[in-house]
Motif scaffolding. Structure first.
Motif, mmCIF file in Angstrom:
data_model
loop_
_atom_site.group_PDB
_atom_site.id
_atom_site.type_symbol
_atom_site.label_atom_id
_atom_site.label_comp_id
_atom_site.label_asym_id
_atom_site.label_seq_id
_atom_site.Cartn_x
_atom_site.Cartn_y
_atom_site.Cartn_z
ATOM 1 N N SER A 494 0.833 -1.206 0.000
ATOM 2 C CA SER A 494 0.000 0.000 0.000
ATOM 3 C C SER A 494 0.867 1.255 0.000
ATOM 4 O O SER A 494 0.575 2.233 -0.703
ATOM 5 N N LEU A 495 1.927 1.218 0.774
ATOM 6 C CA LEU A 495 2.832 2.369 0.820
ATOM 7 C C LEU A 495 3.541 2.568 -0.517
ATOM 8 O O LEU A 495 3.661 3.697 -1.017
ATOM 9 N N GLU A 558 3.100 -8.574 -9.792
ATOM 10 C CA GLU A 558 1.871 -7.916 -10.239
ATOM 11 C C GLU A 558 1.956 -6.407 -10.014
ATOM 12 O O GLU A 558 1.530 -5.605 -10.863
ATOM 13 N N PHE A 559 2.517 -6.009 -8.879
ATOM 14 C CA PHE A 559 2.703 -4.586 -8.584
ATOM 15 C C PHE A 559 3.611 -3.918 -9.624
ATOM 16 O O PHE A 559 3.337 -2.811 -10.093
ATOM 17 N N GLN A 560 4.658 -4.619 -10.016
ATOM 18 C CA GLN A 560 5.564 -4.058 -11.013
ATOM 19 C C GLN A 560 4.875 -3.920 -12.375
ATOM 20 O O GLN A 560 5.083 -2.937 -13.091
ATOM 21 N N ARG A 642 -6.230 0.183 2.904
ATOM 22 C CA ARG A 642 -5.835 -0.407 1.632
ATOM 23 C C ARG A 642 -6.051 0.579 0.498
ATOM 24 O O ARG A 642 -7.183 1.016 0.246
ATOM 25 N N THR A 643 -4.975 0.937 -0.191
ATOM 26 C CA THR A 643 -5.107 1.864 -1.301
ATOM 27 C C THR A 643 -5.799 1.216 -2.490
ATOM 28 O O THR A 643 -6.386 1.897 -3.313
ATOM 29 N N THR A 786 -8.608 5.450 15.817
ATOM 30 C CA THR A 786 -8.629 5.695 14.367
ATOM 31 C C THR A 786 -7.900 4.587 13.626
ATOM 32 O O THR A 786 -7.145 3.807 14.216
ATOM 33 N N ARG A 787 -8.111 4.543 12.301
ATOM 34 C CA ARG A 787 -7.473 3.521 11.462
ATOM 35 C C ARG A 787 -6.232 4.049 10.760
ATOM 36 O O ARG A 787 -5.779 3.478 9.785
ATOM 37 N N VAL A 788 -5.661 5.135 11.251
ATOM 38 C CA VAL A 788 -4.530 5.742 10.565
ATOM 39 C C VAL A 788 -3.280 4.868 10.699
ATOM 40 O O VAL A 788 -2.985 4.342 11.770
ATOM 41 N N SER A 789 -2.575 4.680 9.580
ATOM 42 C CA SER A 789 -1.262 4.038 9.607
ATOM 43 C C SER A 789 -0.213 5.125 9.742
ATOM 44 O O SER A 789 -0.441 6.293 9.394
ATOM 45 N N VAL A 790 0.954 4.755 10.266
ATOM 46 C CA VAL A 790 2.005 5.747 10.479
ATOM 47 C C VAL A 790 3.336 5.207 9.963
ATOM 48 O O VAL A 790 3.660 4.037 10.168
#
Length: 800
Positions: A494-495, A558-560, A642-643, A786-790
């Motif tokens: 996701s990042l 797949e990401f690539q 999830r982006t 919250t659902r924030v990722s850091v």
């Protein structure tokens, strides 16, 4: 015969002054300490209680010795040897105490059981050292490595043997027969010329440098040196047997050793490889295979003993034939290493060392003076030969010095050689004792010297700035992502999707590609040598293998493909011990000129965003990595946003900026993300409300420059917001951070802090995850709803 046995007195000294025991047999177990009220010590007339007493005395003295010696940095191996000297003939004399407790018959001596345990311990330990040896490092041998090993061995042997007959006519026949004196010197020179592979393996493991270039080079040189020594040993053994025993015995022993080597090469080694190939992935090796492998090592040692070789030789050869790492090598180490290293090895070292008699060295000093000179002379010659050959092949001077020191290290296998030579009367008691003291001094001084000269962190010091902030325009952003578990893949992916996108011509003007290296870290149970395996990305992953590695390759491939114009991906798997994983990460980052390493935080969250657990292993790796990383580091605490689910929507990214180089690195990373049209970037600067002294705080001026450049670049952008907020003290800071977290999917913060800009020292006392810093810890707090990722960012630390 039966009648005489029935009338035989009990096999223990009935009275304290009675030393005569039964000559025919002895019992193993007693009836307990209350068997004889008047003389409770009669229980030591039984084999098992006597063995238990011997082992108890050994370990009590080991603990007491190491309790004091550890304060001066002495390795445990030296404590074992020191305990052996304490229990030797000149002090407590444990051997004499035990000798006639069971029987006057030499074959039933009271030390036999202890000797058996010691021999088993040496066989098991040398076998495990052979298993643990990195076969890839062994056979990754260039011309330089061969030349260094050959010169080290040949020069030392030649120079030492040149003094073999020096003043031989002045030797005292009462000390040793004249015909045996050259043999004694030959033994000394041969062992001095040798660099034994199990010993160097143990040293490299003790120094914690198995995955360094120095450690690998030491293993490679020791392999060649050991091979030369093995050939020399066989030749000398054959000639000695041929001359002094009989040609028939010599030919028989040589044929037996040849057959043993062929059996190991063509039966044991293929069988071990077959076990590795047929063991189901992720499943433990069958117990039958594990114990069968151990029995083959013991059988090989029995064979080498019977045919007049050092008893540990067979175990070493079998151990070298077993593939290191999972599943078989790791299974053997996980099952036996703790027992062997902590129980059997100390007993073995103590038993070999307590045969020394220091008084003999003092009485026969004039007779062994030449031998003492020969030891010192060969030590200097070997160091010089190794150091000179290293310089010839362009090794750095400091590493050449260290390598030359390591090649002179002596250990437990050398003690075996000396004991074997003494048992065959090729070493006198005085010389044998001196060689034991020599090994004690070398084992105590050399590791400490190497630790003082060699700092593994030194090569990670960044004289070139490797971070995102100082990347030149059009440079590639090289990122190393570390994955411990399948759960880590989605967060990292996701990042990376925020950093990678297919740009148009205008947005690609000042931007290179994202070069991603995906590193899968696997805990290697017990093995001292990490293994780094590159994966060919052209190989199509096979789902039916049910492999996490294949899953990782499939997902990243797949990401690539989705971002083919802006992203490249390479794959590696590192099998490593927990305390060495950070070394593997740093080495790979150095090799790939990485700008940032991204690692998971180790805190696991449920799909609903609720706290589940902390992985202390991952946290420990992260702490070590942050201390020594050769580039910037990002620690990702993923809460499962999830982006991909928002592939057509906006991802809200927030940056909390207080000041300092870590915060500036966070801004630089956010600027890369901002080039992705799906990213909405907000930068919030926290201020104390008091203007700092600009003349004293250089960071404050640099911070203003970075933020002004950011505002000018994105002033006209609709997806960029800059805000400033005044906070006073820790409680206000905590409240502001929690409120800010509710509005974003991902927050990027710096790990370090500048107390001159904003004092948050009070919050630092309550941190759960100190490796994330104060702000990162607040955003990764268990009770944050919250659902924030850091992503916590630390800029390259060691570039000054």
């Amino acid at each position: 015969m039966n009648e005489s046995l029935a009338l035989t007195p009990a096999p223990w000294p009935a009275l304290s002054n009675v030393e005569v025991c039964n000559r025919a047999f002895f019992n193993i177990s007693s009836y307990g300490i209350l068997e004889n009220y008047e003389a409770p010590s009669v229980i030591f007339g039984y084999a098992l209680p006597l063995l238990e007493l011997q082992i108890l005395i050994i370990f009590v003295l080991i603990v007491l010795s190491h309790m004091f010696l550890r304060f001066i940095g002495v390795p445990q191996f030296v404590s074992y040897m020191f305990t052996g000297l304490l229990l030797g003939r000149h002090l407590f004399d444990l051997q004499d105490f035990s000798s006639h407790r069971l029987s006057l018959d030499v074959a039933l001596d009271g030390n036999i059981a202890l000797e058996g345990v010691a021999n088993l311990g040496l066989i098991m330990f040398t076998f495990l050292m052979g298993v643990k040896t990195n076969k890839r490092a062994m056979f990754h041998i260039g011309k330089g490595t061969v030349a260094i090993a050959v010169l080290s061995f040949v020069v030392t042997m030649t120079a030492g043997l040149a003094f073999r007959n020096f003043q031989l006519d002045k030797a005292d026949p009462l000390y040793m027969p004249l015909k045996l004196a050259p043999t004694e010197r030959t033994v000394i020179v041969s062992v001095q010329a040798l660099t034994l592979l199990p010993v160097i393996t143990h040293l490299v493991y003790e120094l914690k440098i198995p995955n360094s270039e120095l450690g690998r080079l030491a293993i490679s040189i020791a392999t060649i040196n050991d091979l030369l020594g093995f050939i020399t040993l066989q030749c000398v053994s054959y000639v000695a047997s041929y001359r002094y025993v009989s040609p028939r015995i010599a030919n028989r022993d040589a044929l037996a050793m040849t057959i043993l080597i062929l059996v190991i090469l063509f039966i044991i080694k293929p069988t071990a490889q077959w076990i590795v190939d047929t063991s189901p992935e992720g499943k433990p090796v069958r117990e039958l295979y594990v114990y069968g492998t151990i029995m083959s090592a013991i059988a090989a040692s029995i064979c080498t003993t019977y045919f007049h070789q050092v008893h540990v030789l067979g175990a070493i050869l079998v151990g070298m034939a077993i593939p290191d790492g999972p599943p078989l090598g790791s299974a053997l180490e996980a099952k036996f290493e703790g027992l062997v290293t902590n129980i059997f090895l100390p007993i073995s070292i103590v038993v070999m060392t307590m045969k020394a008699d220091i008084s003999k060295v003092l009485y026969a000093f004039d007779d062994i003076a030449i031998n003492i000179f020969l030891v010192g002379f060969t030590l200097v010659v070997k160091w010089t030969a190794t150091f000179g050959s290293c310089l010839i092949f362009k090794l750095p001077t400091n590493e050449s010095i260290i390598l030359a020191i390591m090649m002179n290290y002596k250990g437990f296998v050398d003690l075996c050689f000396f004991e074997g030579a003494a048992n065959h009367r090729n070493l006198s008691q005085a010389t044998h004792t001196f060689m034991i003291i020599y090994v004690l001094l070398i084992a105590g001084v050399l590791p400490t010297t190497v630790k003082a000269l060699y700092d593994p962190k030194r090569k990670y010091i960044g004289y070139v700035k490797r971070d995102i902030m100082h990347l030149k325009p059009n440079s590639d952003l090289k990122i190393l992502t570390c994955l411990h578990k399948p759960d880590n893949i989605s967060g990292v992916l996701s990042l990376l999707q925020l950093l990678s996108f297919t740009p148009d011509g205008e947005s690609n003007k000042d931007r290179g590609v994202i070069a991603v290296t995906a590193l899968h870290l696997v805990k290697l149970a017990g093995s001292s040598f990490p293994i780094l395996i590159p994966h060919d990305k052209r190989t199509k992953p096979q789902l039916h293998q049910n492999s996490y590695i294949q899953t990782m390759m499939l997902v990243f491939s797949e990401f690539q493909q989705e971002n083919w114009a802006s992203t490249t991906v390479s794959f590696f798997t590192a099998y490593s011990q927990e305390d060495l994983m950070d070394h593997d990460i740093c080495n790979l980052a150095l090799d790939h000129h990485t700008s940032m390493i991204i690692v998971p935080s180790g805190r696991k969250w449920s799909p609903d965003g609720l706290y589940e657990s902390d992985d202390n292993v991952i946290r420990s790796v992260n702490a070590s990595l942050l201390d020594r990383a050769p580039c910037s580091v990002g620690v990702l605490n993923d809460r499962s946003y999830r982006t991909k689910k928002k592939s057509n929507g906006t991802v809200n990214v927030g940056v909390i900026f207080i000041g300092g180089k870590d915060d500036r690195e966070a801004i630089s990373l956010a600027k890369w993300m901002r080039q992705n049209p799906r990213v909405s970037l907000t930068v919030i600067r926290f201020l104390s409300g008091q203007e700092p002294d600009k003349n004293k705080n250089w960071d404050y001026l640099v911070d203003n420059g970075v933020l002004n450049d950011l505002k000018e670049t994105y002033a006209s952008s609709g997806n960029f917001v800059y805000a400033e907020k005044i906070v006073n003290g820790g409680p206000a800071m905590a409240t502001a951070v929690r409120l800010a977290a509710e509005d974003y999917d991902l927050m990027i913060v710096g790990r370090g802090r500048d107390d001159d800009l904003l004092d948050v020292s009070g919050l630092a006392e309550w941190m759960e995850l100190p490796e994330l810093g104060v702000i990162g810890d607040l955003l990764a707090c268990k009770d944050l709803k919250t659902r924030v990722s850091v992503l916590v960012v630390q800029q390259q630390q060691q570039h000054e």
